[in-house]
Write an enzyme that holds these catalytic residues in place. Structure first.
Site, short mmCIF file in Angstrom:
data_model
loop_
_atom_site.label_atom_id
_atom_site.label_comp_id
_atom_site.label_asym_id
_atom_site.label_seq_id
_atom_site.Cartn_x
_atom_site.Cartn_y
_atom_site.Cartn_z
N ASN A 62 0.78 -1.24 0.00
CA ASN A 62 0.00 0.00 0.00
C ASN A 62 0.81 1.28 0.00
O ASN A 62 0.25 2.36 -0.11
CB ASN A 62 -0.97 0.00 1.18
CG ASN A 62 -2.14 -0.91 0.94
OD1 ASN A 62 -2.57 -1.08 -0.19
ND2 ASN A 62 -2.64 -1.55 1.97
N GLU A 126 -2.70 -0.56 -8.45
CA GLU A 126 -4.14 -0.62 -8.20
C GLU A 126 -4.67 0.78 -7.90
O GLU A 126 -5.78 1.16 -8.25
CB GLU A 126 -4.44 -1.56 -7.04
CG GLU A 126 -5.92 -1.74 -6.79
CD GLU A 126 -6.21 -2.35 -5.44
OE1 GLU A 126 -5.33 -2.33 -4.56
OE2 GLU A 126 -7.34 -2.81 -5.26
N TRP A 218 -10.11 -7.57 12.81
CA TRP A 218 -9.50 -7.10 11.57
C TRP A 218 -7.97 -7.16 11.68
O TRP A 218 -7.28 -7.52 10.73
CB TRP A 218 -9.95 -5.66 11.28
CG TRP A 218 -9.16 -5.01 10.19
CD1 TRP A 218 -9.28 -5.23 8.86
CD2 TRP A 218 -8.12 -4.06 10.34
NE1 TRP A 218 -8.37 -4.48 8.17
CE2 TRP A 218 -7.64 -3.74 9.06
CE3 TRP A 218 -7.53 -3.44 11.46
CZ2 TRP A 218 -6.61 -2.84 8.85
CZ3 TRP A 218 -6.50 -2.55 11.24
CH2 TRP A 218 -6.06 -2.25 9.95
N ARG A 249 -15.48 -3.08 7.36
CA ARG A 249 -15.20 -4.37 6.73
C ARG A 249 -16.46 -5.22 6.70
O ARG A 249 -17.46 -4.90 7.33
CB ARG A 249 -14.11 -5.12 7.53
CG ARG A 249 -12.72 -4.51 7.43
CD ARG A 249 -12.16 -4.61 6.03
NE ARG A 249 -10.77 -4.17 5.93
CZ ARG A 249 -10.38 -2.91 5.73
NH1 ARG A 249 -11.28 -1.96 5.63
NH2 ARG A 249 -9.11 -2.59 5.61
N ASP A 351 -10.14 -13.28 -2.92
CA ASP A 351 -9.93 -11.99 -2.27
C ASP A 351 -9.78 -12.16 -0.76
O ASP A 351 -9.04 -11.45 -0.10
CB ASP A 351 -11.11 -11.07 -2.60
CG ASP A 351 -10.97 -9.69 -1.99
OD1 ASP A 351 -9.85 -9.16 -2.01
OD2 ASP A 351 -11.98 -9.16 -1.50
N HIS A 388 -1.16 2.34 10.08
CA HIS A 388 -2.25 2.38 9.10
C HIS A 388 -2.91 3.75 9.17
O HIS A 388 -2.22 4.77 9.13
CB HIS A 388 -3.22 1.23 9.40
CG HIS A 388 -4.07 0.81 8.25
ND1 HIS A 388 -5.12 1.57 7.82
CD2 HIS A 388 -4.04 -0.27 7.45
CE1 HIS A 388 -5.71 0.97 6.79
NE2 HIS A 388 -5.07 -0.16 6.54
N SER A 439 2.62 -1.97 5.27
CA SER A 439 3.65 -3.00 5.43
C SER A 439 5.01 -2.52 4.95
O SER A 439 6.02 -2.66 5.64
CB SER A 439 3.24 -4.27 4.69
OG SER A 439 3.09 -4.02 3.30
#
Lengths: 640, 93
Positions: A62, A126, A218, A249, A351, A388, A439
């Site tokens: 990400n 993406e 999560w 989620r 997924d 995050h 990450s």
């Protein structure tokens, strides 16, 4: 006290943790340590191959800035993070990670991680910062490189060793104590410098999945606040402890929704079919300038959905069936549509299977067929994950070369990414106010710490002194839950129920109830106020008293006892900081009902806290929000 | 904000198929920002067609990509698509 062998390990640099940040620290520190004849030791409470938040794998990296390819600038990334966090970030830290993260990604690829590329060798993005990967074994690949680097440099790593307390020599870190979760061994690690990278915290708040669903979350349930506890107990100043993260989620198993939004073009709507992102668009005006950026800050996206739920328009559904059927129908004739449907079904399950297996299991158990019916999504319980879209962690020094005349006094004190405790460095979820590392950025920050910590050791090459008697007392306290159980378990017929002690699971339930009801958990619709927070602190104090009566039947329960003590400290830091910040800035993460609006005049700053060792007192501190880059201009607000 | 001026001749033409690209904006959840980019949505484009086989053979993925060009900063790259129709609802011209 039960008999435990005392193992003393002396090293130059001690790395605590085994996740992405710790692995990054190990790789870089090993390189520089070898050059300087130093020893690096890593300690992980689990096994590095599958520890940390990336344990199960990921579908994407990400954070990739693409500096070399001219895709973005460091400032682009800083702007993006600043807006997502409603204006409160340490730009120097975000910039430092952003300028190093690409090389970390290149290392992953070199070590064998398949990153999607087109036939001309260009990464498949993406999103602006996201690279697609075949990431089922992402963590295994990264851990292998870390272990190899340590071994080649003459270092060592310990797995299945749980760290409890820091060892201090005045204002300098001197090491850590811990215990083996498999053998009767107490560990004393003495070091000249320590890197803290033990992750964030989950299960501080009551999760949506309780009872037989307990453990589903999560964020990995084993991330229990070890970093926050260790840094707090060392006396480090902490920052942004109020900035929790709440992901939206698939309900109860926390499966990712991003792919459904982005790939299958599935829409999330309320029970009446209304799309809150469209119907409540005007609400974003209330949170400008941050409400007007794109991507819309994560907490504001949450907020729009929460408004629907609070008005009784829930549940919120991800309209998977309509999305899949539409794609299949567009495939052409009936045969082509059937074939397409089969492909989509496989992708839908994949997924989950490559990063959230529990969601696939839950859907299978409930006969959910995403191509036939919609599934519920929901805002999850709060998490502490500074890497995050949260921001909680230690207050650390930025790099010297990125400071300017305004920032240097407040943001720099000698070594990059060092906490306010001399020699103690923090990375990943352990460092605060530098969100959106994910990450790759966590690994990059670990590398930054690894290099800086070795520099610290070279320039401060003395082993801090250690008070052996005090350390022995700490070891005794570490094992006390085993002694409590041994002494009192025979007093009742059921060892789980005993007037003399509390088992860790019940301790955790009480903590979660306090946090859920008074500090803005799921049951309270993420709302709180001064009266609630005061009550929470009162109840947390009782719980803290009861932590002296925790009991453990075996080493595994001993680990559970300590995990929950760590959660308790994370909870207290969080509660105190929410109480301190008298405004609502991240409404989709929590709301102060007594201060329901954003107050830029008084609170465009960091809310920091510190537990003062020896005094057992908390200090609350405001720190200025200073810019490395010009404040967001109009073009940034609309340009992302 | 005044969107960065699109330079015009050539920039909106796909270098692989020579067809005019479409102005495209990512979804609300994506991190692409507000600035429209150019994406080749020509289903006959060789870059897109050959991408399916490339991704299957190299990465075991049933996915392809379309050529994307960002007029705001001049960078370009492959944009992943899981179906022929994917991302087309982001076309804004």
């Amino acid at each position: 006290m039960a008999k435990f062998e005392k193992v003393e390990v002396t090293t130059d640099l001690l790395i605590l943790g085994g996740g992405m940040a710790a692995c990054g620290a190990a790789v870089e520190a090993a390189y520089w340590a070898k050059k300087n004849g130093l020893k690096v030791t890593l300690v992980d409470k689990a096994a590095m191959d599958r520890s940390g938040a990336v344990a199960m794998g990921l579908s994407a990296i990400n954070q990739y800035v693409g500096l070399h390819e001219g895709k973005n600038t460091v400032k682009d990334y800083v702007d993006y993070v600043r807006m997502d966090l409603m204006g409160i970030i340490r730009e120097d830290l975000v910039a430092n990670i952003a300028r190093h993260v690409d090389s970390t990604v290149h290392l992953f690829e070199k070590w064998g991680l398949p990153i999607w590329k087109d036939a001309e060798g260009r990464y498949v993005h993406e999103g602006r910062w996201q690279l697609m990967i075949n990431g089922e074994s992402y963590k295994v690949i990264v851990a292998e490189a870390a272990k190899n680097a340590l071994q080649e440099a003459g270092g060592e790593y310990f797995e299945r060793v749980f760290i409890t307390e820091p060892i201090l020599d005045g204002d300098r870190i001197a090491g850590a104590i811990g215990f083996s979760t498999r053998e009767n061994k107490a560990y004393v690690f003495r070091a000249k410098s320590v890197i803290v990278a033990m992750g964030g915290a989950v299960h501080v708040f009551k999760p949506r999945s309780t009872g037989e669903g307990l453990g589903r979350a999560w964020y990995p349930p084993w991330n229990s606040g070890s970093s926050a506890y260790f840094t707090l107990r060392a006396g480090a100043e902490m920052t942004s402890q109020e900035v929790r993260f709440i992901p939206v989620r698939f309900k109860d198993a926390y499966g990712p929704v991003g792919a459904w939004f982005l790939l299958f073009k599935s829409a999330a709507t309320n029970a009446m079919g209304g799309n809150y992102m469209i119907e409540r668009k005007d609400e974003l005006e209330s949170w400008k300038p941050y409400g007007l950026v794109k991507p819309i800050p994560a907490n504001l996206r949450n907020w729009l959905g929460m408004l629907d739920v609070m008005e009784g328009k829930g549940p919120i559904f991800m309209r998977t069936a309509e999305a899949i059927q539409k794609i299949a129908a567009d495939a052409g004739d009936e045969k082509a549509a059937k074939k397409k449907l089969k492909e989509l079904e496989a992708e839908a399950w994949e997924d989950f299977l490559d990063m959230t297996i529990s969601q696939a299991i839950l859907w299978a158990a409930n006969n959910v067929e995403p191509e036939k019916r919609s599934s519920e999504i929901a805002a999850a319980e709060p998490y502490f994950i500074g890497s995050h879209s949260g921001a909680s962690g230690a207050w650390i020094s930025g790099p010297e070369d990125l400071q300017n005349g305004q920032t240097k006094n407040d943001y720099f004190w000698g070594y990059s990414h060092m906490s306010t405790v001399k020699g103690m460095f923090c990375a990943g979820d352990a460092s605060g106010a530098s969100s959106h590392k994910f990450s790759s950025g966590s690994h990059a920050e670990g590398r930054i710490c690894g290099k800086a910590a070795v520099k610290f050791v070279v320039e401060n090459n003395t082993l801090p002194s250690m008070d052996t008697a005090a350390v022995d007392k700490m070891i005794e306290a570490q094992f006390k839950p085993l002694d409590v159980f041994a002494e009192f378990s025979g007093k009742t017929t059921d060892p789980e129920i005993n007037p003399h002690y509390i088992k860790p699971k019940m301790f955790m339930f009480r903590l979660q109830k306090i946090m859920d009801e008074y500090v803005g958990g799921v049951s309270a619709q993420f709302a709180t106020n001064k009266a609630c927070l005061d009550r929470a602190l009162e109840l947390l104090a009782f719980l803290k008293e009861d932590s002296a009566n925790l009991a453990a039947a075996d080493l595994h329960e001993l680990l559970r006892c300590w995990e929950n003590v760590q959660r308790l400290w994370q909870a207290e830091a969080h509660t105190r900081t929410i109480l301190f910040r008298e405004e609502t800035r991240w409404p989709g993460y929590y709301r102060r009902t007594d201060f329901p609006t954003m107050d830029e005049a008084n609170w465009h700053c960091f809310a920091n806290c510190r537990w003062i060792p020896g005094k057992n007192e908390w200090e609350m501190i405001k720190r200025p929000m200073l810019h490395l880059y010009p404040k967001a201009q109009e073009h940034e607000l609309v340009g992302g | 904000m005044a969107e960065k001026k699109f330079s015009g001749a050539g920039d909106d033409v796909c270098p692989y198929c020579g067809k005019k690209m479409r102005r495209w904006v990512g979804s609300l959840e994506s991190a692409w920002g507000f600035v429209p980019q150019f994406v080749c949505f020509n289903d006959e484009c060789a870059y897109y067609i050959e991408g399916w086989e490339w991704m299957r053979s190299q990465f075991k993925q049933n996915v392809s990509y379309r050529y994307r060009f960002n007029p705001d900063n001049g960078e370009s790259g492959p944009l992943p698509v899981w179906s022929g129709d994917a991302l087309k609802d982001g076309i804004v011209d």
